[in-house]
Design a protein around this motif. Sequence first.
Motif, mmCIF file in Angstrom:
data_model
loop_
_atom_site.group_PDB
_atom_site.id
_atom_site.type_symbol
_atom_site.label_atom_id
_atom_site.label_comp_id
_atom_site.label_asym_id
_atom_site.label_seq_id
_atom_site.Cartn_x
_atom_site.Cartn_y
_atom_site.Cartn_z
ATOM 1 N N GLY A 119 0.751 -1.154 0.086
ATOM 2 C CA GLY A 119 0.027 0.078 0.015
ATOM 3 C C GLY A 119 0.759 1.196 0.052
ATOM 4 O O GLY A 119 1.966 1.452 -0.039
ATOM 5 N N ASN B 22 -3.829 -4.605 -2.617
ATOM 6 C CA ASN B 22 -3.249 -3.195 -2.653
ATOM 7 C C ASN B 22 -4.338 -2.266 -2.392
ATOM 8 O O ASN B 22 -4.830 -1.517 -3.166
ATOM 9 N N TYR C 163 -6.216 1.191 -0.390
ATOM 10 C CA TYR C 163 -5.888 2.584 -0.491
ATOM 11 C C TYR C 163 -6.638 3.213 0.985
ATOM 12 O O TYR C 163 -7.558 2.786 1.198
ATOM 13 N N SER D 269 -10.308 0.954 1.102
ATOM 14 C CA SER D 269 -10.702 0.085 0.182
ATOM 15 C C SER D 269 -9.840 -1.201 0.098
ATOM 16 O O SER D 269 -8.681 -1.004 0.525
ATOM 17 N N VAL E 116 -7.547 -0.303 -6.670
ATOM 18 C CA VAL E 116 -7.547 -0.613 -5.255
ATOM 19 C C VAL E 116 -8.718 -1.071 -5.030
ATOM 20 O O VAL E 116 -8.893 -1.138 -3.453
ATOM 21 N N ASP F 45 -7.597 13.405 -4.149
ATOM 22 C CA ASP F 45 -7.448 12.118 -4.980
ATOM 23 C C ASP F 45 -8.380 12.249 -6.055
ATOM 24 O O ASP F 45 -9.522 12.501 -6.130
ATOM 25 N N LEU G 179 -7.217 4.623 -9.026
ATOM 26 C CA LEU G 179 -6.831 5.910 -8.533
ATOM 27 C C LEU G 179 -5.927 6.544 -9.877
ATOM 28 O O LEU G 179 -5.098 5.874 -10.692
#
Length: 527
Positions: free
Chosen positions: A294, A315, A317, A327, A342, A401, A413
């Motif tokens: 992460g 992975n 977020y 997430s 994510v 973001d 993202l």
Amino acid sequence: MFQTKPSDIVPPRLSDYLHIWSDFNPDRTALIYKDKKISFGQWEEQSIKLASWLLNQNVMPGDRIVYQLSACPDFFYLYMAASMIGATLIGVNARYTAAEISEILTDIQPCMVFTMNALSMTMVKACIYSGIKAPIVTAPLSKDVFFRLSSATKKKLVHREMSVKSSDPLLIVYTSGSTGKPKGAILTHDNIIRSALAQTRGFFSPNGCCSDDIFQHQVPVDHVSGSVEWGAAPLIAGCANILNDNFNPSIILANTQKYGATILAGVPTMWHLMFRLPEFDKYDLSSVRFCMSGAAPVSEDIVERMLEITPNCSNPYGMTETSGFCSYSNSQSDLKHICTTVGNIIPEVEFKIVDKKRNLLPLGSTGELAYRGTTVIKQYYNRPDANKTAFDEDGYFYSGDLGHLSSENHLVLMGRKTELFISGGYNVYPVEIENQVLKYPGVQMAAVLPVPHPIMGEVGRCYILMKDDSRPSSLDIQCFLLTVLADYKVPRDYVFLDKFPMTPLGKPAKSELAKEILNESENVVRR
């Protein structure tokens, strides 16, 4: 095996979970530090003693305590003690300079400061700079002098703890914005608990985390990752937590093998350093059933090797303002999914994607992500200006973001609205660095941009325009910056320009400089 479930009754205080596990199984291992095992019962006992001592020092509900500690038992004693008495903890990075710490101290006005012995001089200087006269307490916190209890103090502690509400703040975690000025995100007990519950549910989805799991903690406890993701989640799940003062790839892998850790996680830089060890394949990692990367984009080669350890990888977020992860990828995620998305936002959080005017965008469009929910903070500490711009009247927090939903409704993202970049898992804000470079004698203009780095992910490159023909060495500027900034913020590369590209508004045209980075200018002076 015991599992936390979304339907479980949620206690109001984080320390309630320590009491629950201590009552249920006091001899079960909770913390492992330098081969010493600390049970839930021992953790509770030490925390109660420290909480009682703090009461005797007249620490009141809402009082702020600053700490500069590693991921050691002392932090976890202080964490629970603060929860019991209604105090608020504020961590400062061990790599911060006295000047950086003094900014936080001035803002917070703490009643007390806890620090490691080796770091006390930095903290003393910071207190002098900021004019703070709070007492400085040095670790270890298990010294008997702190723990002279009386029956009256014990009764007072019980009464105080019962008065602490779920909406009371427990942590203030500092995070910088696009201006580089630190902002203290206020995390309540409920924020932390809800986030940690979501995390224990997200790991090993759909079965979740259980008391048979073993975490390994190797991230800074002044950060949301160390205090919530790797600090609160293991407690709530009733897991053992292997504590490390800092990240050392050999020690992490050795501990995984020695204690049978079931969760192996880190930022991409950590994974890179572990995988590059010549003896990596000699470690027995068969106990690991969940791998996570992460805090920064992760490359396919790292994920491929993670998937060789266990098919259950993620992975996730998150951010400070969402009290950590918001997430997760599901247990069936493949290489492409893990590297490009994510996953899904947790049920505790509502989110929307908006344009520059904060109007809702249609499905698939890229825009700014906004959140609200039980894990999302309500405000920054002492920053009415930031609160006005970051939160709306409906309770949404605007993250800065950028992202969009894929055709499978997974979050993708697309980077930051601002110029933030991440080096070795740490957020770096160019404006903060530029402001310091401009203080160096003879510097007229400065601009900092990220450049790719094989280990750190990204590092800073600083473009400089001098007022005259002088050319200080990059080493001189680096040495200057190291006195006012944490080392990970200090640029690795320096380019001295005769003329800066400018925008029509008279600002440095960073987009033009970014193009030059692709061509690797021959004027770079490398450290």
